[in-house]
Design a protein around this motif. Structure first.
Motif, PDB file in Angstrom:
ATOM      1  N   VAL A   1     -26.589  69.314 -12.722  1.00 42.68           N
ATOM      2  CA  VAL A   1     -26.248  70.734 -12.859  1.00 42.68           C
ATOM      3  C   VAL A   1     -25.735  70.962 -14.280  1.00 42.68           C
ATOM      4  CG1 VAL A   1     -25.729  71.052 -10.410  1.00 42.68           C
ATOM      5  CG2 VAL A   1     -23.923  70.306 -11.946  1.00 42.68           C
ATOM      6  N   ASP A   2     -25.558  72.222 -14.655  1.00 47.65           N
ATOM      7  CA  ASP A   2     -25.154  72.537 -16.033  1.00 47.65           C
ATOM      8  C   ASP A   2     -23.870  71.823 -16.428  1.00 47.65           C
ATOM      9  OD1 ASP A   2     -27.281  74.217 -16.706  1.00 47.65           O
ATOM     10  OD2 ASP A   2     -26.359  75.923 -15.693  1.00 47.65           O
ATOM     11  N   SER A   3     -22.935  71.708 -15.497  1.00 47.87           N
ATOM     12  CA  SER A   3     -21.616  71.160 -15.830  1.00 47.87           C
ATOM     13  C   SER A   3     -21.469  69.672 -15.545  1.00 47.87           C
ATOM     14  CB  SER A   3     -20.543  71.922 -15.042  1.00 47.87           C
ATOM     15  OG  SER A   3     -20.802  71.869 -13.653  1.00 47.87           O
ATOM     16  N   GLY A   4     -22.552  69.005 -15.109  1.00 48.45           N
ATOM     17  CA  GLY A   4     -22.421  67.574 -14.853  1.00 48.45           C
ATOM     18  C   GLY A   4     -23.405  67.076 -13.820  1.00 48.45           C
ATOM     19  N   TYR A   5     -22.874  66.290 -12.843  1.00 43.25           N
ATOM     20  CA  TYR A   5     -23.740  65.589 -11.904  1.00 43.25           C
ATOM     21  C   TYR A   5     -23.104  65.611 -10.510  1.00 43.25           C
ATOM     22  CZ  TYR A   5     -25.452  63.796 -16.340  1.00 43.25           C
ATOM     23  OH  TYR A   5     -25.945  63.698 -17.624  1.00 43.25           O
ATOM     24  N   GLU A   6     -23.827  66.164  -9.551  1.00 40.14           N
ATOM     25  CA  GLU A   6     -23.397  66.097  -8.155  1.00 40.14           C
ATOM     26  C   GLU A   6     -23.909  64.794  -7.553  1.00 40.14           C
ATOM     27  OE1 GLU A   6     -24.955  69.476  -6.175  1.00 40.14           O
ATOM     28  OE2 GLU A   6     -23.497  70.900  -7.041  1.00 40.14           O
ATOM     29  N   LEU A   7     -23.036  64.068  -6.859  1.00 41.92           N
ATOM     30  CA  LEU A   7     -23.416  62.794  -6.248  1.00 41.92           C
ATOM     31  C   LEU A   7     -23.460  62.951  -4.730  1.00 41.92           C
ATOM     32  CD1 LEU A   7     -21.191  60.365  -8.356  1.00 41.92           C
ATOM     33  CD2 LEU A   7     -23.443  61.331  -8.901  1.00 41.92           C
ATOM     34  N   HIS A   8     -24.594  62.606  -4.160  1.00 41.81           N
ATOM     35  CA  HIS A   8     -24.831  62.776  -2.731  1.00 41.81           C
ATOM     36  C   HIS A   8     -25.098  61.418  -2.092  1.00 41.81           C
ATOM     37  CE1 HIS A   8     -25.436  67.255  -2.938  1.00 41.81           C
ATOM     38  NE2 HIS A   8     -25.635  66.931  -4.204  1.00 41.81           N
ATOM     39  N   VAL A   9     -24.681  61.259  -0.819  1.00 45.31           N
ATOM     40  CA  VAL A   9     -24.832  59.959  -0.151  1.00 45.31           C
ATOM     41  C   VAL A   9     -25.289  60.141   1.291  1.00 45.31           C
ATOM     42  CG1 VAL A   9     -23.103  58.792  -1.579  1.00 45.31           C
ATOM     43  CG2 VAL A   9     -22.385  59.951   0.524  1.00 45.31           C
ATOM     44  N   GLY A  10     -25.953  59.090   1.805  1.00 42.41           N
ATOM     45  CA  GLY A  10     -26.254  59.002   3.229  1.00 42.41           C
ATOM     46  C   GLY A  10     -27.450  59.788   3.711  1.00 42.41           C
ATOM     47  N   GLY A  11     -28.397  60.083   2.834  1.00 45.28           N
ATOM     48  CA  GLY A  11     -29.592  60.797   3.268  1.00 45.28           C
ATOM     49  C   GLY A  11     -30.631  59.863   3.849  1.00 45.28           C
ATOM     50  N   ASN A  12     -31.515  60.422   4.629  1.00 47.46           N
ATOM     51  CA  ASN A  12     -32.564  59.624   5.276  1.00 47.46           C
ATOM     52  C   ASN A  12     -33.751  60.539   5.526  1.00 47.46           C
ATOM     53  OD1 ASN A  12     -34.179  57.996   6.798  1.00 47.46           O
ATOM     54  ND2 ASN A  12     -32.685  57.597   8.414  1.00 47.46           N
ATOM     55  N   GLY A  13     -34.889  60.198   4.950  1.00 51.97           N
ATOM     56  CA  GLY A  13     -36.090  61.008   5.129  1.00 51.97           C
ATOM     57  C   GLY A  13     -37.062  60.412   6.110  1.00 51.97           C
ATOM     58  N   GLY A  14     -36.607  59.528   7.012  1.00 51.98           N
ATOM     59  CA  GLY A  14     -37.501  58.831   7.931  1.00 51.98           C
ATOM     60  C   GLY A  14     -37.775  59.626   9.189  1.00 51.98           C
ATOM     61  N   ILE A  15     -37.819  58.919  10.330  1.00 49.80           N
ATOM     62  CA  ILE A  15     -38.151  59.561  11.598  1.00 49.80           C
ATOM     63  C   ILE A  15     -37.124  60.636  11.942  1.00 49.80           C
ATOM     64  CG2 ILE A  15     -38.406  59.169  14.075  1.00 49.80           C
ATOM     65  CD1 ILE A  15     -39.410  56.365  13.421  1.00 49.80           C
ATOM     66  N   HIS A  16     -35.859  60.312  11.752  1.00 46.08           N
ATOM     67  CA  HIS A  16     -34.787  61.273  11.988  1.00 46.08           C
ATOM     68  C   HIS A  16     -34.214  61.688  10.637  1.00 46.08           C
ATOM     69  CE1 HIS A  16     -35.095  60.247  16.195  1.00 46.08           C
ATOM     70  NE2 HIS A  16     -34.920  58.971  15.901  1.00 46.08           N
ATOM     71  N   VAL A  17     -34.644  62.837  10.151  1.00 52.08           N
ATOM     72  CA  VAL A  17     -34.255  63.281   8.812  1.00 52.08           C
ATOM     73  C   VAL A  17     -32.767  63.629   8.803  1.00 52.08           C
ATOM     74  CG1 VAL A  17     -34.658  64.971   7.000  1.00 52.08           C
ATOM     75  CG2 VAL A  17     -36.572  64.118   8.360  1.00 52.08           C
ATOM     76  N   ARG A  18     -32.073  63.136   7.773  1.00 51.89           N
ATOM     77  CA  ARG A  18     -30.656  63.463   7.610  1.00 51.89           C
ATOM     78  C   ARG A  18     -30.406  63.849   6.176  1.00 51.89           C
ATOM     79  NH1 ARG A  18     -25.529  61.588   6.040  1.00 51.89           N
ATOM     80  NH2 ARG A  18     -23.867  62.028   7.561  1.00 51.89           N
ATOM     81  N   ALA A  19     -29.862  65.039   5.971  1.00 51.64           N
ATOM     82  CA  ALA A  19     -29.494  65.466   4.623  1.00 51.64           C
ATOM     83  C   ALA A  19     -28.227  64.725   4.198  1.00 51.64           C
ATOM     84  CB  ALA A  19     -29.269  66.966   4.578  1.00 51.64           C
ATOM     85  N   THR A  20     -28.072  64.570   2.893  1.00 53.89           N
ATOM     86  CA  THR A  20     -26.921  63.842   2.356  1.00 53.89           C
ATOM     87  C   THR A  20     -25.618  64.610   2.546  1.00 53.89           C
ATOM     88  OG1 THR A  20     -27.437  64.834   0.226  1.00 53.89           O
ATOM     89  CG2 THR A  20     -28.212  62.588   0.596  1.00 53.89           C
ATOM     90  N   ASP A  21     -24.521  63.879   2.416  1.00 46.47           N
ATOM     91  CA  ASP A  21     -23.192  64.469   2.286  1.00 46.47           C
ATOM     92  C   ASP A  21     -22.830  64.474   0.802  1.00 46.47           C
ATOM     93  OD1 ASP A  21     -22.611  64.743   5.095  1.00 46.47           O
ATOM     94  OD2 ASP A  21     -22.389  62.565   5.170  1.00 46.47           O
ATOM     95  N   LEU A  22     -22.161  65.508   0.350  1.00 43.92           N
ATOM     96  CA  LEU A  22     -21.700  65.561  -1.036  1.00 43.92           C
ATOM     97  C   LEU A  22     -20.494  64.647  -1.190  1.00 43.92           C
ATOM     98  CD1 LEU A  22     -21.837  66.761  -3.901  1.00 43.92           C
ATOM     99  CD2 LEU A  22     -20.332  68.594  -3.084  1.00 43.92           C
ATOM    100  N   LEU A  23     -20.620  63.643  -2.049  1.00 43.89           N
ATOM    101  CA  LEU A  23     -19.514  62.721  -2.289  1.00 43.89           C
ATOM    102  C   LEU A  23     -18.522  63.317  -3.270  1.00 43.89           C
ATOM    103  CD1 LEU A  23     -18.303  59.868  -1.856  1.00 43.89           C
ATOM    104  CD2 LEU A  23     -19.668  59.114  -3.816  1.00 43.89           C
ATOM    105  N   CYS A  24     -19.005  63.719  -4.425  1.00 44.39           N
ATOM    106  CA  CYS A  24     -18.143  64.304  -5.443  1.00 44.39           C
ATOM    107  C   CYS A  24     -19.017  64.808  -6.587  1.00 44.39           C
ATOM    108  CB  CYS A  24     -17.132  63.283  -5.971  1.00 44.39           C
ATOM    109  SG  CYS A  24     -17.907  61.883  -6.814  1.00 44.39           S
ATOM    110  N   LYS A  25     -18.394  65.303  -7.622  1.00 42.71           N
ATOM    111  CA  LYS A  25     -19.085  65.730  -8.830  1.00 42.71           C
ATOM    112  C   LYS A  25     -18.432  65.023 -10.014  1.00 42.71           C
ATOM    113  CE  LYS A  25     -20.172  69.901 -11.515  1.00 42.71           C
ATOM    114  NZ  LYS A  25     -19.986  71.382 -11.576  1.00 42.71           N
ATOM    115  N   VAL A  26     -19.249  64.505 -10.940  1.00 42.13           N
ATOM    116  CA  VAL A  26     -18.724  63.801 -12.112  1.00 42.13           C
ATOM    117  C   VAL A  26     -19.249  64.472 -13.368  1.00 42.13           C
ATOM    118  CG1 VAL A  26     -18.490  61.609 -10.880  1.00 42.13           C
ATOM    119  CG2 VAL A  26     -20.626  62.130 -12.084  1.00 42.13           C
TER     120      VAL A  26
END
Length: 825
Positions: free
Chosen positions: A706-731
């Motif tokens: 993003v303009d002000s830095g980097y959003e870090l996301h964790v725990g996503g899965n695009g397989g049989i059961h799709v799971r969107a990531t959780d936002l960990l933090c922004k650095v």
């Protein structure tokens, strides 16, 4: 192999001698022990040099889904614990009824008071020219499986003659092992004794989609070859090349021993309702017998016979009255069930459900408000229910409108309720067909203290074989115990009572340094472990002791050993690493040269922005990796439990919407983290702006610039059961993004259970735990990062091309038999 209890000569009990160490003979002894453990002294003679194993599970062993240890029913300890003398590998050759003596092939003589014959059946070999050539085998025992495995290792074509249950399971296993398989079936419909034309057609299409060639209406003329099998010729002149021919056209009761002894024999050894033959001192049970004019080749009737036999031996009145039979096909991913008479005819009504989108076909045949037959394809969950209604000849007129939709709907009055469905089953309804366990037996087992699935499996064996009845057992646990069901941490496998977390903790606490040491100190119940625990132990030791523990390649899945994945035709696909999805002329030329040099028929761009080279022969893998390595290309670990790819978009360098250099950051993250072994596959992506073209929010670790830095996301899965990531933090900068990434990977590596992806791991421990360890605890984050980089200093030194040199020798290594040969991505 011989095992005898001490001081057997002083035992004054009646002596029961059992001819046959298979499923029927040993089950009869089990039933006898359950009724009166001290009534008889028992000696068992077996033709094979093995303990008793589950013969119906040979197909999963051939397919690589189970090992021999997984299918053992009674290990050596069972014989010893029950004072049973076992003489294995020395079959009985003669019965002298006058002296009540049996004599083995080696000349060993043993007297008996009661004799039980459980010789099973012999495979039928069609009398065509060439049937005795080396390479022509049946599919009846573990020796046959070993022969097929050796043939698959050598490669080539296989022909299976017979499209029945056993033939199709053999063909499936050989196909998974890399052989090109053709099934020859005389009749126009596969499994014609169990399936109608519609289900047979669906089955044929499914098998052909898996790469098998299915020839129905095909008649074998001869098996050709000089000194060994080379092919099969059909009566229409078709010639099919083959280095292996499996005869699976039928079985016959094994009655030669009984006939030579003068016992009454028809199609099988003739017995009464207590399995007593024409000689009152001799009994018979299993596939070798004929009862009331019927012979049975399926397992469920054997269990009924064994119960009646044991009742007779302890003078209880219950007798055998014949059996209804049902059939299930043990081919992974294909569900087939059949029971009763599906021929139809006058007075019969067909109730049919077809769901083309799900590949489901159901047909229930009703006559006079009673079910007389059922055929299920694609969804067999209600098979036991239909079978129970059929056996009991229940009036189904009140269920007529809901019958085809299954038990859950019928029990719930139109609303699916699995618990109500299993509650409606009678106590004598069969739950586990593999082991002949009824609902009443499972409930009794639970009432006596088996409060978990594993405990039920270990006590009454329900769900301990093919696993298809696991859902029913779990529902019975829930119905019987309610909130008292023990669903705590599962053990790693049946080899140990420890869970994954316990094993990881003890490895560190006791400073264990090798797999044998772990097994010894934690009291493993098997000598060498299995295909579930060995890869996990190898990973846990590798993670705990970077630079010290020597990676045990034979405890890895085959794709990790070869850095390639087996395809359905027996060839392999290879994916070299391309940093961040970038490539250059040198790499492209190297890939093109490999494709041409080794005649690879396909090169495909993967979803992770890499090039996948298909059709590589196993023997060429070391040379392929050497050629790629010469151009500076290393393994992409595309099928490993490791970092796979870092996907990127072009970011600010080219895209008018890009806010940061996503490509450059992706390359740097990949170079930092490649070669890192994980509990499961691990994917990263870096998107250059919130438009998220690299799909960072469905990856295990994702960066969104993003303009002000980097959003870090964790725990996503695009397989049989799709799971969107959780936002960990922004650095704020790239270095912080890389530091947090390293810390997250190391925390996952140290805490997750083997084969647990980041998504279920985070759901298990909670996002707050991850934030506390990585975001809130700066010293802790730095320590995680340091441990990660330290371990990487060892893992990235290995020349991946050299690691593929094990391709030639891997099947000769001692532990290779424990590891599945076709694990998919």
């Amino acid at each position: 192999m011989e095992h005898r209890p001490l001081k057997a000569e002083t035992d004054t009990r009646e002596h029961l001698v059992v001819i046959g160490n298979g499923m029927a003979g040993c089950r009869a002894v089990e039933e006898l022990i359950a009724r009166d453990p001290n009534r008889y002294r028992v000696t068992i003679f077996g033709a094979e040099p093995r303990v008793n194993y589950n013969r119906i599970m040979l197909s999963p062993v051939l397919a690589g889904e189970k090992s021999f240890d997984d299918i053992v029913i009674n290990d050596a300890g069972w014989y010893a614990d029950n004072g049973i003398a076992l003489i294995a590998g020395d079959p009985v050759a003669h019965i002298d009824r006058d002296t009540k003596t049996v004599t083995t092939r080696s000349g060993l003589a043993e007297s008996y008071d009661r004799l039980l014959i459980a010789t099973g059946s012999d495979p039928f070999i069609i009398p065509v020219p060439g049937k005795d050539l080396p390479g022509v085998i049946a599919f009846r025992d573990m020796d046959d499986v070993d022969t097929m495995l050796a043939a698959a290792d050598a490669g080539g074509d296989a022909v299976v003659i017979g499209g029945g249950l056993l033939g199709l399971e053999a063909a499936h296993g050989l196909s998974l092992r890399g052989m090109k398989v053709t099934v020859i079936h005389l009749m126009p419909t596969l499994m014609e004794r169990q399936l109608d034309e519609a289900a047979g057609w669906l089955l044929k299409n499914a098998l052909e989609a898996r790469g098998q060639t299915i020839l129905t209406g095909a008649d074998t003329a001869e098996i050709i070859g000089t000194g060994k099998v080379e092919g099969v010729k059909l009566k229409d002149g078709t010639l099919i090349p083959a280095s292996l021919v499996v005869m699976a056209v039928g079985i016959r009761p094994s009655v030669a021993l009984a006939r030579d002894a003068g016992l009454a024999v028809g199609r099988g050894i003739q017995v009464d309702d207590h399995m007593v033959t024409s000689d009152p001192a001799v009994l018979a049970v299993g596939e070798c017998v004929e009862h009331d004019g019927q012979v049975y080749g399926l397992v469920a009737p054997l269990w009924d016979m064994c119960r009646s036999l044991a009742d007779g031996l302890v003078e209880q009145p219950t007798g055998y009255r014949g059996s209804f039979t049902s059939t299930k096909l043990k081919v992974s991913g294909i569900d087939v069930f059949s029971a009763g008479d599906f021929s139809g005819g006058d007075g019969c009504e067909d109730i049919v459900l077809r769901d083309a989108s799900r590949g489901v076909y159901k047909r229930v045949i009703v006559k006079g408000d009673r079910i007389v037959g059922a055929v299920l394809y694609g969804d067999t969950a209600d098979g036991n229910w239909y079978f129970d209604l059929l056996k009991k000849q229940e009036d189904v007129s009140d269920l007529r409108d809901l019958l085809i939709f299954g038990q859950a709907f019928a029990a719930g009055g139109g609303a699916a309720d699995p618990k109500a469905a299993v509650a409606a089953l009678s106590d004598d309804a069969e739950i586990c067909g593999c082991n002949g366990v009824t609902k009443g037996q499972v409930v009794s087992c639970i009432a006596k203290g088996a409060h978990s699935l594993d405990a039920v499996r270990g006590t009454c064996k329900a769900s301990a074989s093919c696993g298809s009845c696991t859902g029913l057992v779990e529902n019975l646990l829930a119905l019987t115990l309610g909130d008292d069901v023990q669903s705590g941490p599962k053990t790693m496998c049946k080899c140990t009572s420890f869970g994954h977390d316990d094993v990881r903790r003890e490895i560190v606490a006791q400073a264990m340094r090798s797999i044998p040491e772990v097994m010894q100190k934690l009291h493993w119940t098997t000598p060498d472990g299995c295909s579930s625990c060995r890869p996990a132990l190898n990973y846990y030791l590798l993670c705990a002791l970077p630079g010290e523990y020597v990676d045990d390649q034979q405890s890895r899945f085959v794709n990790e050993r070869l850095h390639a994945n087996i395809q359905k035709d027996g060839t392999y696909s290879v994916v070299p690493r391309m940093w961040g999805g970038l490539t250059n002329p040198t790499e492209l030329r190297a890939i093109a040269d490999v494709v041409e040099k080794y005649n690879a028929p396909m090169v495909k761009v993967t979803g992770g922005q890499r090039l996948d080279i298909f059709g590589i022969k196993k023997e060429d893998l070391p040379a392929v990796w050497a050629d790629l390595n010469a151009a500076g290309m290393v393994s992409g670990h595309a099928y490993g439990k490791a970092l796979r790819t870092v996907k990127t978009c072009v970011g600010s360098e080219w895209c008018r919407f890009g806010t940061q250099d996503s490509t450059g950051l992706g390359v740097r993250i990949e170079r930092m983290s490649w070669g890192s072994w994980m509990p499961h596959k691990f994917k990263i992506a870096v998107s250059g702006c919130p438009r998220n073209c690299a799909e960072a929010t469905i990856k295990d670790f994702g960066v969104v610039c993003v303009d002000s830095g980097y959003e870090l996301h964790v725990g996503g899965n695009g397989g049989i059961h799709v799971r969107a990531t959780d936002l960990l933090c922004k650095v704020a900068n790239e270095q912080e993004a890389m530091d947090y990434c390293a810390a997250f990977i190391q925390l996952y590596r140290e805490e997750a259970r083997y084969l647990e992806r980041t998504a279920p791991w985070i759901e298990r421990v909670g996002l707050a735990h991850i934030v506390a360890r990585i975001v809130d605890d700066e010293p802790g984050r730095e320590a995680l990062r340091a441990r990660f980089l330290y371990s990487q200093s060892f893992s990235q030194d290995d020349p991946w091309a050299q690691r593929a040199e094990g391709a030639e020798a891997e099947h000769h290594a001692p532990m290779a038999r424990f590891i599945p040969q076709g694990e998919t991505a």
